[in-house]
Scaffold this motif. Structure first.
Motif, mmCIF file in Angstrom:
data_model
loop_
_atom_site.group_PDB
_atom_site.id
_atom_site.type_symbol
_atom_site.label_atom_id
_atom_site.label_comp_id
_atom_site.label_asym_id
_atom_site.label_seq_id
_atom_site.Cartn_x
_atom_site.Cartn_y
_atom_site.Cartn_z
ATOM 1 N N ILE A 65 126.739 -11.762 6.858
ATOM 2 C CA ILE A 65 126.948 -12.662 7.998
ATOM 3 C C ILE A 65 128.190 -13.526 7.821
ATOM 4 O O ILE A 65 128.916 -13.791 8.782
ATOM 5 N N ILE A 66 128.443 -13.958 6.584
ATOM 6 C CA ILE A 66 129.583 -14.849 6.332
ATOM 7 C C ILE A 66 130.798 -14.023 5.909
ATOM 8 O O ILE A 66 130.815 -13.438 4.820
ATOM 9 N N PRO A 67 131.821 -13.951 6.754
ATOM 10 C CA PRO A 67 133.006 -13.149 6.404
ATOM 11 C C PRO A 67 133.901 -13.875 5.399
ATOM 12 O O PRO A 67 133.926 -15.109 5.355
ATOM 13 N N ARG A 68 134.626 -13.101 4.618
ATOM 14 C CA ARG A 68 135.581 -13.694 3.683
ATOM 15 C C ARG A 68 136.877 -14.038 4.416
ATOM 16 O O ARG A 68 137.173 -13.474 5.469
ATOM 17 N N LYS A 69 137.639 -14.966 3.818
ATOM 18 C CA LYS A 69 138.881 -15.422 4.433
ATOM 19 C C LYS A 69 139.861 -14.267 4.627
ATOM 20 O O LYS A 69 140.502 -14.151 5.679
ATOM 21 N N GLU A 70 139.964 -13.379 3.613
ATOM 22 C CA GLU A 70 140.903 -12.259 3.730
ATOM 23 C C GLU A 70 140.459 -11.253 4.789
ATOM 24 O O GLU A 70 141.280 -10.573 5.406
ATOM 25 N N GLU A 71 139.151 -11.152 5.004
ATOM 26 C CA GLU A 71 138.639 -10.251 6.039
ATOM 27 C C GLU A 71 138.996 -10.779 7.430
ATOM 28 O O GLU A 71 139.403 -10.016 8.312
ATOM 29 N N MET A 72 138.864 -12.079 7.614
ATOM 30 C CA MET A 72 139.182 -12.689 8.904
ATOM 31 C C MET A 72 140.682 -12.718 9.162
ATOM 32 O O MET A 72 141.122 -12.892 10.306
ATOM 33 N N GLY A 73 141.479 -12.539 8.112
ATOM 34 C CA GLY A 73 142.926 -12.522 8.268
ATOM 35 C C GLY A 73 143.466 -11.201 8.774
ATOM 36 O O GLY A 73 144.648 -11.088 9.119
ATOM 37 N N SER A 74 142.615 -10.201 8.854
ATOM 38 C CA SER A 74 143.029 -8.882 9.340
ATOM 39 C C SER A 74 143.023 -8.848 10.868
ATOM 40 O O SER A 74 142.086 -9.323 11.518
ATOM 41 N N ALA A 75 144.071 -8.274 11.448
ATOM 42 C CA ALA A 75 144.150 -8.169 12.912
ATOM 43 C C ALA A 75 143.023 -7.305 13.466
ATOM 44 O O ALA A 75 142.448 -7.599 14.524
ATOM 45 N N LEU A 76 142.660 -6.236 12.722
ATOM 46 C CA LEU A 76 141.599 -5.343 13.187
ATOM 47 C C LEU A 76 140.247 -6.050 13.255
ATOM 48 O O LEU A 76 139.386 -5.677 14.052
ATOM 49 N N PHE A 77 140.058 -7.052 12.417
ATOM 50 C CA PHE A 77 138.801 -7.814 12.416
ATOM 51 C C PHE A 77 138.553 -8.405 13.798
ATOM 52 O O PHE A 77 137.450 -8.323 14.341
#
Length: 304
Positions: A65-77
């Protein structure tokens, strides 16, 4: 015999899912008849689906449920969540403006948009099969919606929304392959729905539309719950289960049975007959998608 039985089981699961999906168009029109517009339909479906996905998530849920900072930094996210909204909202608008059959035919250009996206992301050189599939798909769209003498045959907003729905679904698929899905398919699945739900609620509250959802009559909620549970949770679950017995390529090809089944439901429930141009264009698009789905077979000998 056991292998044959498993294959038949997988086929029935896919056909069961596409039979349910085929009812989407008539149900959207039914719900809209009570004053529930495409945005509220999208908001409800994505919200309920998100709750179901979270409830079924394996433990520990917090890691999903809690995304990582680097995951949220991806445009595809973020594009995946926006694509999910575009897919649902585009379909709902198109169902109300053009025929159900035409909507599904244009929506099934999704694998073509996903292929183009993969070219851009992975920097892959297009294969001959992919180029032919692209030409066939674009030809199918042309024959379906355009008349050389009269121009566009259908409502342009409906056509564009159906294509936007397919493109949105393609973004969702690309995240599953090149984005967060490379690490965890379930997390990519959950995060796409979760943030799509958040974006819809922010937009609904800011625009003052969210409150209208609670004013809908009980009959409208029956349709909304049917879409959220049956055409979303149950149907996608059946497809996922079918992959235990079938390859993803075969399941993808069988999924295209949604097009004729949607036309069948539109005829039975709405009295809507498919247009000749929709059938002609649909044949081109179906051939293009089948070519893409079975592309590995064209090169299997060179890989032996």
């Amino acid at each position: 015999m056991d292998t044959l039985g498993s294959t038949v089981r997988g086929i029935f699961l896919v056909l069961g899912a596409t039979t349910i999906w085929g009812t989407n168009g008539p149900v959207v029109r039914f719900v809209n008849g009570f004053g529930v517009g495409p945005f509220l339909i999208t908001l409800f479906r994505i919200t309920v689906s998100t709750c179901i996905i979270i409830s079924l998530a394996p433990k520990p849920r917090s890691a999903l449920i809690i995304p990582r900072k680097e995951e949220m930094g991806s445009a595809l996210f973020w594009l995946s969540s926006l694509g999910l909204i575009s897919s649902n909202l585009g379909l709902s608008i198109a169902f109300l403006r053009i025929s159900v059959g035409m909507t599904l035919i244009l929506y099934y250009t999704a694998p073509i948009w996903a292929m183009i996206g993969a070219w851009a992301i992975a920097r892959e050189r297009p294969s001959l099969v992919q180029i032919l599939a692209l030409i066939l798909s674009l030809s199918g769209v042309y024959f379906a919606v355009w008349d050389p003498g009269e121009g566009l045959k259908f409502d342009i907003i409906g056509v564009l929304c159906a294509l936007a729905g397919g493109a949105g679904y393609a973004l969702y698929l690309l995240n599953g392959r090149y984005g967060l899905g490379k690490k965890s398919q379930y997390k990519a699945y959950l995060q796409s729905f979760l943030w799509a739900s958040v974006i819809c609620w922010v937009g609904g509250l800011y625009g003052g539309k969210a409150a209208d959802l609670f004013k809908a009559p009980p009959k409208a909620y029956l349709g909304l719950m049917y879409m959220a549970l049956c055409t979303s949770a149950i149907a996608f679950g059946m497809i996922s289960r079918s992959l235990k017995y079938l390859s993803s390529s075969i399941a993808s090809v069988l999924s295209m049975s949604e097009i004729p089944l949607s036309m069948m439901w539109a005829f039975l429930l709405l009295g809507e007959r498919p247009e000749k141009s929709a059938i002609i264009g649909g044949v081109f698009i179906c051939i293009a998608v089948i070519m893409l789905s079975l592309e590995p077979l064209f090169y299997c000998r060179s890989n032996i």
